[in-house]
Design a protein around this motif. Structure first.
Motif, short mmCIF file in Angstrom:
data_model
loop_
_atom_site.label_atom_id
_atom_site.label_comp_id
_atom_site.label_asym_id
_atom_site.label_seq_id
_atom_site.Cartn_x
_atom_site.Cartn_y
_atom_site.Cartn_z
N SER A 100 0.82 -1.21 0.00
CA SER A 100 0.00 0.00 0.00
C SER A 100 0.86 1.26 0.00
CB SER A 100 -0.94 0.01 1.21
OG SER A 100 -0.21 0.16 2.43
N ARG A 101 2.11 1.14 0.47
CA ARG A 101 2.98 2.32 0.54
C ARG A 101 4.39 2.06 0.02
NH1 ARG A 101 1.83 4.98 6.39
NH2 ARG A 101 2.83 6.78 5.39
N PHE A 102 4.69 0.81 -0.30
CA PHE A 102 6.03 0.44 -0.75
C PHE A 102 5.98 -0.36 -2.05
CE2 PHE A 102 6.76 1.37 3.65
CZ PHE A 102 8.10 1.71 3.77
N TYR A 103 7.06 -0.23 -2.83
CA TYR A 103 7.32 -1.18 -3.90
C TYR A 103 7.97 -2.40 -3.24
CZ TYR A 103 6.81 2.95 -6.86
OH TYR A 103 6.34 4.08 -7.46
N VAL A 104 7.43 -3.59 -3.48
CA VAL A 104 7.88 -4.79 -2.77
C VAL A 104 8.31 -5.84 -3.78
CG1 VAL A 104 7.24 -6.58 -1.12
CG2 VAL A 104 6.22 -4.29 -0.92
N GLN A 105 9.48 -6.44 -3.52
CA GLN A 105 10.02 -7.48 -4.40
C GLN A 105 10.47 -8.68 -3.57
OE1 GLN A 105 13.62 -6.29 -6.38
NE2 GLN A 105 13.71 -8.13 -7.66
N LEU A 106 10.02 -9.86 -3.95
CA LEU A 106 10.50 -11.10 -3.33
C LEU A 106 11.87 -11.41 -3.92
CD1 LEU A 106 10.08 -13.69 -1.60
CD2 LEU A 106 8.97 -14.70 -3.61
N VAL A 107 12.91 -11.46 -3.08
CA VAL A 107 14.28 -11.67 -3.59
C VAL A 107 14.84 -13.03 -3.22
CG1 VAL A 107 14.81 -9.21 -3.68
CG2 VAL A 107 15.27 -10.48 -1.57
N HIS A 108 14.19 -13.73 -2.29
CA HIS A 108 14.68 -15.05 -1.91
C HIS A 108 13.53 -15.86 -1.31
CE1 HIS A 108 17.37 -18.17 -0.37
NE2 HIS A 108 16.71 -18.11 0.77
N ARG A 109 13.51 -17.17 -1.65
CA ARG A 109 12.49 -18.06 -1.12
C ARG A 109 13.14 -19.38 -0.72
NH1 ARG A 109 7.90 -19.49 1.52
NH2 ARG A 109 7.18 -21.53 0.83
N ASP A 110 12.90 -19.81 0.51
CA ASP A 110 13.36 -21.11 1.00
C ASP A 110 12.12 -21.97 1.26
OD1 ASP A 110 14.10 -23.30 2.70
OD2 ASP A 110 15.96 -22.27 3.19
N ASP A 111 11.86 -22.90 0.36
CA ASP A 111 10.66 -23.73 0.49
C ASP A 111 10.73 -24.63 1.71
OD1 ASP A 111 9.23 -22.82 -1.78
OD2 ASP A 111 10.52 -24.02 -3.09
N SER A 112 11.93 -25.15 2.02
CA SER A 112 12.04 -26.10 3.12
C SER A 112 11.72 -25.46 4.46
CB SER A 112 13.45 -26.71 3.15
OG SER A 112 14.43 -25.71 3.40
N GLU A 113 12.05 -24.18 4.62
CA GLU A 113 11.80 -23.47 5.87
C GLU A 113 10.59 -22.55 5.79
OE1 GLU A 113 13.22 -23.85 8.75
OE2 GLU A 113 14.95 -25.11 8.21
N ASN A 114 10.00 -22.44 4.58
CA ASN A 114 8.87 -21.53 4.36
C ASN A 114 9.23 -20.10 4.76
OD1 ASN A 114 6.26 -20.77 3.60
ND2 ASN A 114 5.42 -21.14 5.64
N ILE A 115 10.41 -19.67 4.33
CA ILE A 115 10.91 -18.33 4.64
C ILE A 115 11.10 -17.54 3.34
CG2 ILE A 115 12.93 -17.03 5.45
CD1 ILE A 115 13.24 -19.15 7.64
N ASN A 116 10.58 -16.32 3.33
CA ASN A 116 10.77 -15.39 2.23
C ASN A 116 11.61 -14.20 2.69
OD1 ASN A 116 9.11 -17.01 0.70
ND2 ASN A 116 7.43 -15.52 0.53
N ILE A 117 12.39 -13.65 1.77
CA ILE A 117 13.08 -12.39 2.01
C ILE A 117 12.59 -11.38 0.98
CG2 ILE A 117 15.30 -11.18 2.09
CD1 ILE A 117 16.60 -13.78 2.98
N TYR A 118 12.15 -10.23 1.47
CA TYR A 118 11.62 -9.18 0.61
C TYR A 118 12.49 -7.94 0.65
CZ TYR A 118 7.26 -11.88 0.54
OH TYR A 118 6.32 -12.86 0.38
N ARG A 119 12.58 -7.28 -0.49
CA ARG A 119 13.22 -5.97 -0.61
C ARG A 119 12.12 -4.96 -0.89
NH1 ARG A 119 15.24 -2.30 -4.41
NH2 ARG A 119 17.37 -1.50 -3.97
N ALA A 120 12.13 -3.84 -0.17
CA ALA A 120 11.08 -2.85 -0.34
C ALA A 120 11.66 -1.44 -0.34
CB ALA A 120 10.04 -2.98 0.76
N THR A 121 11.06 -0.57 -1.14
CA THR A 121 11.40 0.85 -1.15
C THR A 121 10.10 1.65 -1.13
OG1 THR A 121 11.53 0.82 -3.57
CG2 THR A 121 13.60 0.58 -2.35
N LEU A 122 10.15 2.78 -0.48
CA LEU A 122 8.96 3.63 -0.31
C LEU A 122 8.54 4.21 -1.66
CD1 LEU A 122 7.14 4.71 1.99
CD2 LEU A 122 8.59 6.75 2.01
N LYS A 123 7.23 4.17 -1.93
CA LYS A 123 6.72 4.75 -3.17
C LYS A 123 6.95 6.26 -3.18
CE LYS A 123 3.18 1.22 -4.01
NZ LYS A 123 1.72 0.94 -4.13
#
Length: 224
Positions: A197-220
Motif C-alpha cells: 500500500s505504501r512500498f514497492y515490494v520485491q521477493l528476492v529469496h524463497r526457502d521452500d524447506s523453511e517456508n521463509i521469504n526475504i523481501y526488498r522494499a522501497t517507499l513509493k
C-alpha cells in the motif's frame, strides 16, 4: 541457571529443559564473523528470546549478495538477540538496534559480548526502545538500510509497522524483511496487501524447506 550449547548440537543440556528461565549460549558463523549469542528463555521475553532461522537466512542472503556495510547507516527493527545488526556493525556499519523495552537488557549484553577485539570499525552499535506506530517519529528518516527478521507475526501490529517503515524510509532507504510465511498469522497478507500500500515490494529469496521469504522494499515516491 545458564548452559552452553554449541550451534552444531541440536539438543540443549538436560538441566535446561524444564527450567522456568534459562540462558543458552550459542556460536554462529555468519558473513565471515563468529558471534557468541546468549538467548534467555522466559515468560517475559517470549518471541524475542530465540535466534530465529529468518535472521540466519537474512545474513546468508546478505553474504551471497556481497553487501557492503562500511559507512552505511542501518536500523534493525524487532532486533531480539541482535544477530543481524551485530554482524552488520562488526563489518563496519553504523547500526541502531531497536525492540520493545523489556528485550533491551539481553540485547545490550549480546552487543557488548560481540565487540571485536580491535573495537567496533565504526561507532559502537546503539540500542534503543521502539514501539511501532507510537514513538517512531523520534527516529530520523535517513537510513541506508532498514532490516527485520521474523517481525511479521501479529496482524494487529501490521498497520503500525508500515507507518514506522514509511517514516524511516523517506530518504531512499532500502528495506529487507526476512519472514516465516505463517498463514495463521496472516504473514502473506502483510507482504501482499499492507506493505504494497505504501512500498514497492520485491521477493528476492524463497526457502521452500523453511517456508521463509526475504523481501526488498522501497517507499513509493508519492509517500515521501
Amino acid at each position: 541457571m545458564s548452559c552452553f550449547v554449541n550451534d552444531d548440537d541440536p539438543f540443549p543440556a538436560d538441566e535446561c529443559l524444564f527450567a522456568d528461565t534459562f540462558s543458552q549460549e550459542s556460536i554462529y558463523k555468519l558473513m565471515g564473523q563468529e558471534l557468541k549469542i546468549t538467548q534467555i528463555f522466559g515468560a517475559n521475553l517470549g518471541v524475542a528470546a530465540p535466534v530465529w532461522e529468518s535472521a540466519i537466512q537474512l545474513c546468508r542472503y546478505f553474504e551471497k549478495q556481497r553487501v557492503e556495510w562500511r559507512g552505511r547507516r542501518v536500523i534493525e527493527l524487532g532486533a531480539g538477540t541482535g544477530v543481524v545488526g551485530i554482524v552488520a556493525a562488526r563489518l563496519g556499519a553504523d547500526v541502531t538496534l531497536t525492540d520493545l523495552p523489556v528485550t533491551l537488557p539481553p540485547l545490550e549484553a549480546n552487543v557488548c559480548a560481540n565487540m571485536p577485539s580491535s573495537g567496533w570499525p565504526a561507532s559502537p552499535p546503539t540500542v534503543l526502545p521502539l514501539s511501532w506506530g507510537e514513538d517512531h517519529t523520534k527516529f530520523p528518516s535517513d537510513w541506508d538500510l532498514v532490516v527485520g527478521a521474523d517481525i511479521v507475526y501479529l496482524p494487529d501490529t501490521y498497520p503500525r509497522l508500515v507507518d514506522t517503515l514509511a517514516h524511516l524510509c523517506k530518504k531512499n532507504t532500502v528495506v529487507y524483511l526476512s519472514s516465516k510465511m505463517r498463514n495463521e498469522h496472516k504473514a502473506p497478507g502483510f507482504f501482499e496487501e499492507h506493505l504494497p500500500s505504501r512500498f514497492y515490494v520485491q521477493l528476492v529469496h524463497r526457502d521452500d524447506s523453511e517456508n521463509i521469504n526475504i523481501y526488498r522494499a522501497t517507499l513509493k515516491k508519492d509517500q515521501k
